[in-house]
Design a protein around this motif. Structure first.
Motif, PDB file in Angstrom:
ATOM      1  N   MET C   1       0.831  -1.204   0.000  1.00 54.73           N
ATOM      2  CA  MET C   1       0.000   0.000   0.000  1.00 54.73           C
ATOM      3  C   MET C   1       0.864   1.253   0.000  1.00 54.73           C
ATOM      4  N   SER C   2       0.353   2.246  -0.557  1.00 58.78           N
ATOM      5  CA  SER C   2       1.192   3.405  -0.821  1.00 58.78           C
ATOM      6  C   SER C   2       1.602   4.135   0.447  1.00 58.78           C
ATOM      7  N   SER C   3       0.829   4.055   1.500  1.00 53.62           N
ATOM      8  CA  SER C   3       1.164   4.814   2.703  1.00 53.62           C
ATOM      9  C   SER C   3       1.634   3.929   3.835  1.00 53.62           C
ATOM     10  N   THR C   4       2.069   2.737   3.497  1.00 59.37           N
ATOM     11  CA  THR C   4       2.527   1.790   4.514  1.00 59.37           C
ATOM     12  C   THR C   4       3.954   1.348   4.196  1.00 59.37           C
ATOM     13  N   LEU C   5       4.766   1.256   5.226  1.00 62.96           N
ATOM     14  CA  LEU C   5       6.150   0.815   5.061  1.00 62.96           C
ATOM     15  C   LEU C   5       6.475  -0.222   6.127  1.00 62.96           C
ATOM     16  N   GLY C   6       7.169  -1.259   5.726  1.00 66.85           N
ATOM     17  CA  GLY C   6       7.646  -2.245   6.688  1.00 66.85           C
ATOM     18  C   GLY C   6       6.783  -3.488   6.709  1.00 66.85           C
ATOM     19  N   GLN C   7       7.394  -4.595   7.075  1.00 64.17           N
ATOM     20  CA  GLN C   7       6.651  -5.850   7.123  1.00 64.17           C
ATOM     21  C   GLN C   7       6.274  -6.221   8.539  1.00 64.17           C
ATOM     22  N   LEU C   8       7.174  -6.039   9.489  1.00 64.20           N
ATOM     23  CA  LEU C   8       6.869  -6.452  10.860  1.00 64.20           C
ATOM     24  C   LEU C   8       6.739  -5.256  11.785  1.00 64.20           C
ATOM     25  N   PHE C   9       7.520  -4.257  11.573  1.00 65.09           N
ATOM     26  CA  PHE C   9       7.324  -2.969  12.238  1.00 65.09           C
ATOM     27  C   PHE C   9       6.727  -2.095  11.153  1.00 65.09           C
ATOM     28  N   ARG C  10       5.419  -2.060  11.134  1.00 67.37           N
ATOM     29  CA  ARG C  10       4.702  -1.533   9.969  1.00 67.37           C
ATOM     30  C   ARG C  10       4.115  -0.178  10.285  1.00 67.37           C
ATOM     31  N   ILE C  11       4.514   0.830   9.537  1.00 71.41           N
ATOM     32  CA  ILE C  11       3.980   2.157   9.796  1.00 71.41           C
ATOM     33  C   ILE C  11       3.110   2.611   8.637  1.00 71.41           C
ATOM     34  N   SER C  12       2.028   3.274   8.987  1.00 73.64           N
ATOM     35  CA  SER C  12       1.154   3.879   7.983  1.00 73.64           C
ATOM     36  C   SER C  12       0.980   5.342   8.344  1.00 73.64           C
ATOM     37  N   THR C  13       1.404   6.216   7.460  1.00 75.23           N
ATOM     38  CA  THR C  13       1.207   7.637   7.732  1.00 75.23           C
ATOM     39  C   THR C  13      -0.069   8.108   7.043  1.00 75.23           C
ATOM     40  N   TRP C  14      -0.610   9.172   7.562  1.00 72.19           N
ATOM     41  CA  TRP C  14      -1.827   9.743   6.986  1.00 72.19           C
ATOM     42  C   TRP C  14      -1.809  11.247   7.231  1.00 72.19           C
ATOM     43  N   GLY C  15      -2.641  11.966   6.519  1.00 68.10           N
ATOM     44  CA  GLY C  15      -2.780  13.386   6.788  1.00 68.10           C
ATOM     45  C   GLY C  15      -2.293  14.286   5.677  1.00 68.10           C
ATOM     46  N   GLU C  16      -3.009  15.373   5.491  1.00 69.74           N
ATOM     47  CA  GLU C  16      -2.638  16.386   4.507  1.00 69.74           C
ATOM     48  C   GLU C  16      -2.079  17.609   5.229  1.00 69.74           C
ATOM     49  N   SER C  17      -1.277  18.326   4.499  1.00 67.84           N
ATOM     50  CA  SER C  17      -0.565  19.475   5.042  1.00 67.84           C
ATOM     51  C   SER C  17      -1.479  20.483   5.728  1.00 67.84           C
ATOM     52  N   ALA C 127       6.053  18.174   2.973  1.00 74.32           N
ATOM     53  CA  ALA C 127       7.039  17.562   3.868  1.00 74.32           C
ATOM     54  C   ALA C 127       6.441  17.292   5.244  1.00 74.32           C
ATOM     55  N   ARG C 128       5.277  17.872   5.523  1.00 76.71           N
ATOM     56  CA  ARG C 128       4.635  17.574   6.810  1.00 76.71           C
ATOM     57  C   ARG C 128       4.328  16.092   6.952  1.00 76.71           C
ATOM     58  N   GLU C 129       4.159  15.407   5.830  1.00 72.93           N
ATOM     59  CA  GLU C 129       3.879  13.968   5.901  1.00 72.93           C
ATOM     60  C   GLU C 129       4.983  13.236   6.648  1.00 72.93           C
ATOM     61  N   THR C 130       6.194  13.774   6.596  1.00 71.01           N
ATOM     62  CA  THR C 130       7.315  13.069   7.243  1.00 71.01           C
ATOM     63  C   THR C 130       7.237  13.117   8.765  1.00 71.01           C
ATOM     64  N   ILE C 131       6.353  13.936   9.304  1.00 70.15           N
ATOM     65  CA  ILE C 131       6.169  13.942  10.761  1.00 70.15           C
ATOM     66  C   ILE C 131       5.858  12.539  11.267  1.00 70.15           C
ATOM     67  N   GLY C 132       4.958  11.878  10.586  1.00 64.87           N
ATOM     68  CA  GLY C 132       4.584  10.528  10.994  1.00 64.87           C
ATOM     69  C   GLY C 132       5.763   9.577  10.961  1.00 64.87           C
ATOM     70  N   ARG C 133       6.627   9.761   9.974  1.00 62.68           N
ATOM     71  CA  ARG C 133       7.788   8.873   9.861  1.00 62.68           C
ATOM     72  C   ARG C 133       8.760   9.095  11.028  1.00 62.68           C
ATOM     73  N   VAL C 134       8.997  10.388  11.304  1.00 61.70           N
ATOM     74  CA  VAL C 134       9.951  10.706  12.361  1.00 61.70           C
ATOM     75  C   VAL C 134       9.411  10.238  13.718  1.00 61.70           C
ATOM     76  N   ALA C 135       8.113  10.409  13.926  1.00 64.79           N
ATOM     77  CA  ALA C 135       7.507   9.943  15.175  1.00 64.79           C
ATOM     78  C   ALA C 135       7.648   8.430  15.302  1.00 64.79           C
ATOM     79  N   ALA C 136       7.352   7.729  14.221  1.00 64.74           N
ATOM     80  CA  ALA C 136       7.448   6.266  14.252  1.00 64.74           C
ATOM     81  C   ALA C 136       8.882   5.813  14.489  1.00 64.74           C
ATOM     82  N   ALA C 137       9.805   6.550  13.910  1.00 66.06           N
ATOM     83  CA  ALA C 137      11.206   6.160  14.053  1.00 66.06           C
ATOM     84  C   ALA C 137      11.688   6.322  15.489  1.00 66.06           C
ATOM     85  N   ALA C 138      11.093   7.268  16.214  1.00 65.93           N
ATOM     86  CA  ALA C 138      11.457   7.412  17.629  1.00 65.93           C
ATOM     87  C   ALA C 138      11.071   6.149  18.398  1.00 65.93           C
TER      88      ALA C 138
END
Lengths: 361, 361, 361, 361
Positions: C1-17, C127-138
């Motif tokens: 899916m386009s907004s999901t990354l990872g197989q076992l630690f799986r993150i899905s970001t959402w949200g518009e700027s 680039a606000r979409e990357t907020i979800g990535r950075v949060a997940a990475a923490a």
């Protein structure tokens, strides 16, 4: 992943019963579909507690907020986030749950799996988790309606304990089901079922039953031939609902009492449409819809929380007793009806998009 | 994907009934496990036709070849490919299938979906597709044994038509089941069941029944809380087998006739182990194993192919008649037993690896 | 899916700027890890606008709220939802974007794909979409630290336009990088880089550059041999960041100028550890980590939004001109550093869990 | 999963270099497409060893057999299995590999990961694994041609060591590339490149280089906005090929030397088509194709196997030396060209089907 369902219309639910809230993330929704908060709220109101005097009187407003994926009333094609904040939390009702495992609940197994559990109100094992499913299914319905107009998914209470409703799946209407608080399509059974629920509730006891669901006007060709058979995906979806113990499609378990000669569905032509004279297949053959009504049944066990002292063990592994507290459904069936419909619609939309991807619609 | 099952122990089956062959690709198998062609062949022999005089007499050798992923007798951790070439093809038995849809088979729905179908012997809808599943499950068993020794999966025929076996799932043994060609655990039912099968076969008719399966010594904590509940994944796996119409776990549909007070499984301590006094949950609570025996039942409809003229339609959409030809099982139950076990083992190994990934074992 | 990354630690970001907010859903996180809002906020603060006078002065508070999956400060094993509500929206700055496609932005392609776009501030392409990535990475970092202590992921600005920093990936420290607002590890380059950014900004222009990242103390054996090679997953992760145009690992493109004799990394024993004398492989061989430092570089193009009139077309397909408005980074590199680290940590944690699942840790 | 690529056109490769064979399983292929063994064989012949005097002289016939999914010359919609049996094995050339790790190969990392490795010829890390990819891509091309006629994918050698070809990606033809054994589109570079390869080979040395690839006539709108950006999926696909060290699209690393004013691609109308004046974006903006040519480059390191004694360590962890044996490419670039094309076509078909699923074509 454990909290994700679907391949192309992919939903992920999140949230614990007494945490900040519960919700869902929907990935893969087609763009340009009109969807409003009201469209979703309407379905949530059908599943929420406090809607009638035979369901739990908990006051859960369950007001949803669309967080993303919708712009000026239309889907963007990007993930649709939906949030329902938790309210009316009375964790004190649950204090004993911290130290004791409720019988036939998921308290012990969560601890065994994770070594930790959000013990307030069942955490993730609460029926509140289904809010995200019902919300997502409201969106799914929009997609199905746009790609394949005319499909109708109608569930209803087929039985409660030994009270069995007489409903014709080919003709029952949504309004007939919604016209009574027990959500059965058989007028003659409304009062007996309501009375039974009130009776067991007054005894601090509970009952279960069977929900039947029909999906009408599904085109032939939806589904998949091997693991993702339409009936297999429906079975998984239904058995993923809380309190379910069984699933059957078409003739089901009863079909094992017939011979092949009695059981086979003979094809015939009705105009230019291939039909079957009987429908013991339940609308699916070899995992793929055949154009007949899809009919299946789901067994829900009696609610595990009862207002009686029961033997159990503590989290420190000592024998003890526990009595249910709080406000619970003595019978989940009336609220299970929209959940069953929701799961059916989620499976359907996924297979519709899969069919469009591989074969075109 | 339609031909793939599992998240971490991932199997993909391929092949049509009368094409070059059938097989499976297994991805995610742990390395360093001893596995031989014989280990797999042994399981295939339990499902193959011609093994006794109550199953189809087709001579399918079903000899498997390991194509990859095994080196000097040990798994490499890379994909394990297994191939079984098709033999003993008598396409002439199937000539009529080209132009007529067999009732209660997948011929029509495949055409509706794909616009094309390998009409010889059912193509992908043939029970031959399960060869890949059974082969993969033989490997799965090795993984389970290495990570979690002691788990036993035993399936058996619980009923054929109205003949019901009396079997104790807690004590039945593999040898008891394999000691009779009908694969029921009840010695008293062996002859009646065999006679019934022979009788309906002699009439060109068929019968179905129920397979029950028990998985013993599963540790508490396997499964997942929401969509991938252990019972949901088992339900999907079983309903993906050909000819299945129903699935129930623990108390199942019968459980809806009890009240909560009667139905709840009370916890108690047995030494340092948390146990339940009854097992209406069927070994799973909230989607996660509780350490009790996992017990479920699967309904198989009567075989669709019968040796009688039946009404149907042609591929050119005209009413016609069709009589089954070729060699078929009058009752699939004896051969369904190893298939049910295989599917159970495939679900189990996947959840074992998922548990190891997320929580450690 | 386009907004999901990872197989076992799986993150899905959402949200518009400029919608309600942005966020992420994390599925598969191990239980019992301590995590707080502050742990996540700390990382978000490294990526947020307004943190220094060389990045966009937009005031985005970016305060995160943990919606689920954490109980009494510990992860539950259930999905972790994180929400950052949008603030400081000045849609008026974006009015022209409604009708004109910004050059080298995603406005046109979104319309071409979906037929609709949330035109305020780039919607999902922000680039606000990357907020979800950075949060997940923490959260990912917590998992990695618990399973494999000692792993360090450090990114830094390697070059801005033609200004190249001299940094030793084997010894550079997090504090060295964070000690300067441009986030380069080379003290001599701090002022030149800052001056360059201020200069191009004053001209309404923009610059790009290269971020280098090192991951130290990764055990040998992480990764996968075929499609999910560690470098392939890193490449995908990095190329999924906005504005990236290239990825290289180890010797990268420069390595094509060497012969095999010059390029090969010779093994030698250092105590009981297998080491390589050089590290042109960049810490990965055949898709699997070899225990050396993983070193890769990511090219970021100059920011597309510039304060100059540029030719473009309107949504009604007429030639026109457009000048950037609003507050934008003249150079994304300083804020890209925590994004690169985040993506690296997300890939790493997924492969750690995959390794635990298949081979054990 | 490590050996699976794609979401809707899903391929799983299997097989070790010196095992029974290698192959691929394709799931999700649309039905009714004409495909023959010859269609696949033609592409395999472009990647096989022994095709010219500048590639390895190994005689690998690489004859493919379609095992399933094709019936009377047409795809069935079911999984397509393809098998290539291994031939011409000279394991004796590899005897030393059993006990010594080849520098810059995957021998050590496989052992570190799995504790076991098929040491003959690199096992799964062999370039033979790409046979399955190339075979699958031949099928992918059929799908793309049927859904979106006119798309052309052309790769060519852009550089070998410091010899750089002058090729116009907008006009280069397949025949130009195939007309010379080095597969560069620049006639002036054919002889110098061939001579360089022969020279380093005669020295027992090796060289690498860069493959450039252009995909023409891709409609605007393919791709995805966040993680599965078209360039991200291409990057992953290319970096999953053996020996790759870098990927760049459009302006790539060189683009970091430009300012935004120089770098931006201005839109203009050409008839009713939205075009860009320059193509530094490389045909993709925000992860989605914009209708311009998609242009990217892939760096391949010099072949690791060289005919020179090199320091290394043994499997028993002692310092030792190893000299390459057997027959190897001194330069993989000519054979990498069809591999790059194959990976591009696999990514493209997957995104085409995804677009059809979500938005319709």
């Amino acid at each position: 992943m454990s909290s994700t369902l679907g391949q192309l219309f992919r939903i992920s639910t999140w949230g614990e019963s007494h945490g900040v809230g519960v919700g869902v993330n929907i990935d893969g929704c087609p763009p340009m579909l009109e969807i409003s908060q009201e469209d979703i709220q309407k379905e949530l109101d059908r599943r929420r507690p406090g809607q009638s005097d035979i369901v739990t009187p908990r006051k859960e407003g369950d007001v949803c907020e669309i967080l993303s994926g919708v712009f000026e009333g239309k889907t963007l094609g990007s993930p649709i986030g939906i949030l329902v904040r938790n309210k009316d939390q009375r964790p004190s009702s649950y204090d004993e749950m911290k130290d004791k495992y409720r019988p036939s609940h998921a308290d012990y197994t969560y601890d065994a799996k994770y070594g930790i559990r959000a013990w307030h109100g069942g955490g993730r094992a609460s029926a509140r988790e289904t809010i995200g499913r019902v919300a997502a299914a409201a969106v799914a319905k929009k997609v199905t309606d746009s790609l394949c107009p005319g499909i109708e998914t109608i569930a209803y209470v087929k039985s409660i304990k030994d009270l069995e409703a007489n409903v014709d799946p080919d003709t029952v209407t949504f309004d007939q089901v919604e016209s009574n608080i027990v959500r059965t399509g058989d007028p003659a059974m409304v009062d007996p079922m309501i009375n039974l629920i009130k009776e067991v509730r007054s005894e601090g006891n509970s009952v279960g039953g069977v929900v039947e669901c029909v999906i009408r006007n599904v085109p032939a060709g939806l589904g998949a031939p091997v693991f993702d058979k339409l009936e297999a995906d429906l079975a998984k979806a239904m058995m993923s609902l809380p309190a379910t113990k069984g699933f059957e499609i078409g003739s089901g378990f009863g079909g094992t009492l017939l011979t092949g000669r009695e059981h086979n569905d003979h094809f015939f032509m009705e105009g230019d449409k291939v039909r079957t004279k009987t429908n013991r297949s339940g609308g699916v053959q070899g995992g793929i819809s055949n154009g007949e009504n899809i009919i299946f049944r789901v067994a829900f066990k009696p609610t595990a929380t009862i207002m009686t002292e029961q033997p159990t063990v503590s989290t420190s592994h000592e024998d003890t007793e526990l009595k249910g507290r709080g406000r619970h459904d003595a019978c989940v069936l009336p609220r299970a009806v929209p959940m069953v419909e929701a799961m059916a619609n989620l499976i359907l939309v996924d297979h519709l998009l899969r069919q469009r991807a591989q074969c075109g619609l």
